[in-house]
Motif scaffolding. Structure first.
Motif, PDB file in Angstrom:
ATOM      1  N   ASP A  95      -7.057  -4.855   4.713  1.00  0.00           N
ATOM      2  CA  ASP A  95      -6.874  -3.483   5.165  1.00  0.00           C
ATOM      3  C   ASP A  95      -5.432  -3.322   5.634  1.00  0.00           C
ATOM      4  O   ASP A  95      -4.728  -4.313   5.889  1.00  0.00           O
ATOM      5  CB  ASP A  95      -7.819  -3.147   6.318  1.00  0.00           C
ATOM      6  N   ILE A  96      -4.991  -2.069   5.775  1.00  0.00           N
ATOM      7  CA  ILE A  96      -3.632  -1.788   6.246  1.00  0.00           C
ATOM      8  C   ILE A  96      -3.700  -0.820   7.415  1.00  0.00           C
ATOM      9  O   ILE A  96      -4.405   0.191   7.351  1.00  0.00           O
ATOM     10  CB  ILE A  96      -2.758  -1.184   5.120  1.00  0.00           C
ATOM     11  N   LEU A  97      -2.960  -1.137   8.490  1.00  0.00           N
ATOM     12  CA  LEU A  97      -2.829  -0.219   9.620  1.00  0.00           C
ATOM     13  C   LEU A  97      -1.568   0.611   9.443  1.00  0.00           C
ATOM     14  O   LEU A  97      -0.540   0.105   8.978  1.00  0.00           O
ATOM     15  CB  LEU A  97      -2.732  -0.988  10.946  1.00  0.00           C
ATOM     16  N   ILE A  98      -1.627   1.886   9.852  1.00  0.00           N
ATOM     17  CA  ILE A  98      -0.431   2.728   9.867  1.00  0.00           C
ATOM     18  C   ILE A  98      -0.424   3.523  11.168  1.00  0.00           C
ATOM     19  O   ILE A  98      -1.430   4.128  11.541  1.00  0.00           O
ATOM     20  CB  ILE A  98      -0.366   3.654   8.633  1.00  0.00           C
ATOM     21  N   GLN A  99       0.676   3.464  11.875  1.00  0.00           N
ATOM     22  CA  GLN A  99       0.767   4.094  13.191  1.00  0.00           C
ATOM     23  C   GLN A  99       0.953   5.598  13.041  1.00  0.00           C
ATOM     24  O   GLN A  99       1.815   6.062  12.292  1.00  0.00           O
ATOM     25  CB  GLN A  99       1.926   3.508  13.993  1.00  0.00           C
ATOM     26  N   LYS A 100       0.131   6.372  13.760  1.00  0.00           N
ATOM     27  CA  LYS A 100       0.168   7.825  13.600  1.00  0.00           C
ATOM     28  C   LYS A 100       0.637   8.565  14.851  1.00  0.00           C
ATOM     29  O   LYS A 100       0.776   9.789  14.813  1.00  0.00           O
ATOM     30  CB  LYS A 100      -1.201   8.341  13.157  1.00  0.00           C
ATOM     31  N   GLU A 110      -4.362  13.748   7.109  1.00  0.00           N
ATOM     32  CA  GLU A 110      -4.078  14.540   5.915  1.00  0.00           C
ATOM     33  C   GLU A 110      -2.681  14.238   5.391  1.00  0.00           C
ATOM     34  O   GLU A 110      -2.465  14.103   4.178  1.00  0.00           O
ATOM     35  CB  GLU A 110      -4.209  16.028   6.236  1.00  0.00           C
ATOM     36  N   GLN A 111      -1.720  14.110   6.311  1.00  0.00           N
ATOM     37  CA  GLN A 111      -0.357  13.783   5.902  1.00  0.00           C
ATOM     38  C   GLN A 111      -0.282  12.377   5.319  1.00  0.00           C
ATOM     39  O   GLN A 111       0.408  12.148   4.320  1.00  0.00           O
ATOM     40  CB  GLN A 111       0.587  13.930   7.097  1.00  0.00           C
ATOM     41  N   ILE A 112      -0.967  11.437   5.966  1.00  0.00           N
ATOM     42  CA  ILE A 112      -1.005  10.071   5.435  1.00  0.00           C
ATOM     43  C   ILE A 112      -1.601  10.073   4.034  1.00  0.00           C
ATOM     44  O   ILE A 112      -1.095   9.417   3.114  1.00  0.00           O
ATOM     45  CB  ILE A 112      -1.811   9.145   6.374  1.00  0.00           C
ATOM     46  N   SER A 113      -2.667  10.828   3.844  1.00  0.00           N
ATOM     47  CA  SER A 113      -3.337  10.878   2.541  1.00  0.00           C
ATOM     48  C   SER A 113      -2.438  11.432   1.449  1.00  0.00           C
ATOM     49  O   SER A 113      -2.600  11.089   0.275  1.00  0.00           O
ATOM     50  CB  SER A 113      -4.594  11.745   2.638  1.00  0.00           C
ATOM     51  N   SER A 114      -1.474  12.284   1.824  1.00  0.00           N
ATOM     52  CA  SER A 114      -0.621  12.939   0.829  1.00  0.00           C
ATOM     53  C   SER A 114       0.621  12.142   0.468  1.00  0.00           C
ATOM     54  O   SER A 114       1.404  12.581  -0.387  1.00  0.00           O
ATOM     55  CB  SER A 114      -0.195  14.321   1.345  1.00  0.00           C
ATOM     56  N   LEU A 115       0.835  10.982   1.095  1.00  0.00           N
ATOM     57  CA  LEU A 115       2.023  10.181   0.801  1.00  0.00           C
ATOM     58  C   LEU A 115       2.031   9.771  -0.674  1.00  0.00           C
ATOM     59  O   LEU A 115       1.007   9.379  -1.239  1.00  0.00           O
ATOM     60  CB  LEU A 115       2.067   8.938   1.684  1.00  0.00           C
ATOM     61  N   ILE A 116       3.202   9.857  -1.294  1.00  0.00           N
ATOM     62  CA  ILE A 116       3.348   9.575  -2.712  1.00  0.00           C
ATOM     63  C   ILE A 116       3.753   8.118  -2.918  1.00  0.00           C
ATOM     64  O   ILE A 116       4.680   7.607  -2.297  1.00  0.00           O
ATOM     65  CB  ILE A 116       4.409  10.500  -3.342  1.00  0.00           C
ATOM     66  N   ILE A 117       3.030   7.449  -3.818  1.00  0.00           N
ATOM     67  CA  ILE A 117       3.274   6.046  -4.142  1.00  0.00           C
ATOM     68  C   ILE A 117       3.531   5.934  -5.639  1.00  0.00           C
ATOM     69  O   ILE A 117       2.821   6.540  -6.452  1.00  0.00           O
ATOM     70  CB  ILE A 117       2.062   5.163  -3.759  1.00  0.00           C
ATOM     71  N   PHE A 118       4.531   5.144  -6.027  1.00  0.00           N
ATOM     72  CA  PHE A 118       4.778   4.841  -7.436  1.00  0.00           C
ATOM     73  C   PHE A 118       3.984   3.589  -7.790  1.00  0.00           C
ATOM     74  O   PHE A 118       4.125   2.552  -7.135  1.00  0.00           O
ATOM     75  CB  PHE A 118       6.265   4.617  -7.700  1.00  0.00           C
ATOM     76  N   VAL A 119       3.158   3.676  -8.857  1.00  0.00           N
ATOM     77  CA  VAL A 119       2.162   2.634  -9.116  1.00  0.00           C
ATOM     78  C   VAL A 119       2.335   2.029 -10.507  1.00  0.00           C
ATOM     79  O   VAL A 119       2.049   2.688 -11.517  1.00  0.00           O
ATOM     80  CB  VAL A 119       0.733   3.199  -8.980  1.00  0.00           C
ATOM     81  N   PRO A 120       2.792   0.775 -10.600  1.00  0.00           N
ATOM     82  CA  PRO A 120       2.843   0.072 -11.887  1.00  0.00           C
ATOM     83  C   PRO A 120       1.484  -0.553 -12.213  1.00  0.00           C
ATOM     84  O   PRO A 120       0.512  -0.372 -11.470  1.00  0.00           O
ATOM     85  CB  PRO A 120       3.898  -1.009 -11.630  1.00  0.00           C
ATOM     86  N   SER A 121       1.430  -1.314 -13.278  1.00  0.00           N
ATOM     87  CA  SER A 121       0.197  -2.021 -13.629  1.00  0.00           C
ATOM     88  C   SER A 121      -0.124  -3.068 -12.571  1.00  0.00           C
ATOM     89  O   SER A 121       0.762  -3.505 -11.818  1.00  0.00           O
ATOM     90  CB  SER A 121       0.349  -2.700 -14.990  1.00  0.00           C
ATOM     91  N   LYS A 122      -1.378  -3.476 -12.495  1.00  0.00           N
ATOM     92  CA  LYS A 122      -1.767  -4.450 -11.468  1.00  0.00           C
ATOM     93  C   LYS A 122      -1.029  -5.779 -11.602  1.00  0.00           C
ATOM     94  O   LYS A 122      -0.615  -6.353 -10.587  1.00  0.00           O
ATOM     95  CB  LYS A 122      -3.281  -4.641 -11.485  1.00  0.00           C
ATOM     96  N   PRO A 123      -0.836  -6.309 -12.843  1.00  0.00           N
ATOM     97  CA  PRO A 123      -0.042  -7.551 -12.920  1.00  0.00           C
ATOM     98  C   PRO A 123       1.376  -7.379 -12.379  1.00  0.00           C
ATOM     99  O   PRO A 123       1.909  -8.273 -11.719  1.00  0.00           O
ATOM    100  CB  PRO A 123      -0.031  -7.854 -14.428  1.00  0.00           C
TER     101      PRO A 123
END
Length: 451
Positions: A107-112, A176-189
């Motif tokens: 899991d990941i924690l993020i401070q809000k 809601e703001q955390i949920s909207s963060l944009i991530i660039f996602v390559p293949s799993k390998p």
């Protein structure tokens, strides 16, 4: 990839170099990423949960260790890593009532709240644990957890988080703001390979950090030994230094008050007009923020004109002057003016201590830095409503005076340790800059990895 593309701001724009596409980032800027990478909102990569509403804590929910479970919060996020040195515990009932925020490995924690955006991957089994209302937890992650934790600490995500900062006294990051963060996602390998490379760099930095901390602890012990036992002495005497401090020193060492071994103890003033008279260049004007235990920090030094400098002739600096902060939160912090420093002056918060020939400046500087002297300084100014040292009390401090040659030898030994510490810190900084550059390039696909 899982989830759907976010609409609007991240649509493709103009032609990119072969194999890449351009996506719109913050403030209309464009980022180039590989064609096959996806652009995902965090909510499409994981579930974001928090302790909200009536499930918050009351004082009765906190218990002693062994009588409940760990409650993780912002204090457990340090430098974007999990830190369990400070723990609080809550009842098993609080743990059981909210299964959706029970903490699991990966899991990941993020401070809000407070220092928002701090991130920590749960990279080990912490036992039964939950979260407090100051953090959210990212669970059921559909990509590589380590890759995602690095992505959340990268500059393009930090910029998104900074955009959410409010003008309130306590910054707040909503789910809601955390949920909207944009991530660039390559293949799993590719995610796994990127995470492995960055993890290796982080491990190397941690090793440097541990060795650096170990070397600093050794220096502290060595200072205590050299500044109280000297070099090669066998006979010692007990000396009352005042303020309840009785220390053993070598029999042949003299114990004298500071003013007997100095030609100057005094501070400067702030020039008429204050900061408005500071220049972009000229004569360095040393303030308390420039004086540190590891030397003068001049990145934010102020400058004054030659005319003002000449009017403050009584506090013109000389090489090997020892500078001591005498007011404010940094009271007791000191450093020495380098031999080739040139001209300079000080304000009223910084005291110049200029040695007589009987006292080697380097020895005096190390003695002032030592825990023994720092405790004495705290004793002198303890109980004063506004932290401050006066020249009389400072001049009356008792200090050991070995033979001059021994003072020089002690200074030389400690200086060599300082050089090693400085080299380690420089190497650590280079590794941190390497990590920063790698994160930017690997997490946007500017550097590709083979899988």
């Amino acid at each position: 990839m899982v989830g759907s593309e976010p609409s609007g701001d991240y649509s493709e724009l103009k032609k990119a170099k072969p194999g890449y596409k351009l996506v719109k980032s913050l403030f209309g800027k464009e980022i180039e990423i590989p064609e096959e990478w996806d652009v995902k909102e965090l909510k499409n990569l994981a579930k974001i949960k928090g302790r909200i509403g009536w499930r918050g804590y009351s004082q009765n929910d906190f218990v002693e260790e062994g009588k409940g479970v760990i409650s993780l919060g912002g204090t457990n996020i340090k430098n974007d890593k999990l830190d369990l040195s400070k723990r609080r515990y809550v009842t098993f009932e609080k743990y059981d009532e909210s299964p959706e925020i029970q903490v699991n490995t990966n899991d990941i924690l993020i401070q809000k709240t407070g220092t928002i955006g701090g991130v920590a991957l749960i990279d080990k089994n912490v036992g039964k644990a939950t979260i407090n209302p100051n953090v959210s937890i990212i669970k059921k992650i559909l990509c590589n957890s380590l890759f995602l934790s690095f992505s959340l600490t990268n500059s393009y995500v930090k910029k998104q988080i900074n955009r959410f900062k409010t003008a309130t006294s306590v910054p707040l990051l909503t789910q809601e703001q955390i949920s909207s963060l944009i991530i660039f996602v390559p293949s799993k390998p590719e995610q796994q390979k990127i995470a492995s490379i960055l993890s290796n760099v982080v491990s190397l930095i941690s090793s440097f950090d541990e060795f650096l901390s170990h070397t600093k602890r050794l220096k502290t012990g060595l200072m205590q030994q050299l500044l109280t036992e000297g070099i090669g002495h066998k006979k010692f005497k007990k000396v009352n230094l005042g303020f309840g401090k009785t220390i053993e020193f070598p029999e042949e060492w003299k114990i004298e008050i500071l003013k007997e071994n100095t030609s100057k103890i005094g501070s400067g003033i702030t020039p008429f007009g204050g900061s408005e008279v500071y220049q972009k260049d000229g004569i360095p004007f040393i303030r308390s923020q420039n004086v540190h235990f590891d030397g003068l920090h001049l990145d934010n030094v102020a400058y004054i004109t030659q005319e003002i400098h000449d009017k403050m002739s009584g506090t013109k600096l000389k090489s090997m002057d020892v500078l001591l902060n005498i007011t404010g939160a940094s009271i007791g912090r000191c450093s020495i003016v380098p031999e080739k420093f040139g001209e300079g002056n000080v304000n009223q918060h910084v005291c110049i201590i200029r040695s007589k020939p009987s006292l080697f400046p380097g020895f005096l500087n190390y003695f002032l830095i030592s825990s023994l002297m720092q405790n004495m300084i705290n004793s002198v100014q303890g109980g004063i409503s506004r932290q401050g040292l006066n020249f009389k009390d400072l001049g009356n401090l008792h200090i050991p005076i070995p033979k001059f040659e021994e003072q020089q030898k002690i200074t030389s030994i400690l200086s060599e340790v300082d050089k090693k510490i400085n080299n380690l810190e420089s190497n650590k900084t280079r590794l941190e800059n390497l990590k920063k550059g790698l994160m930017q390039n690997l997490l946007t696909g500017q550097i590709r990895v083979t899988v």
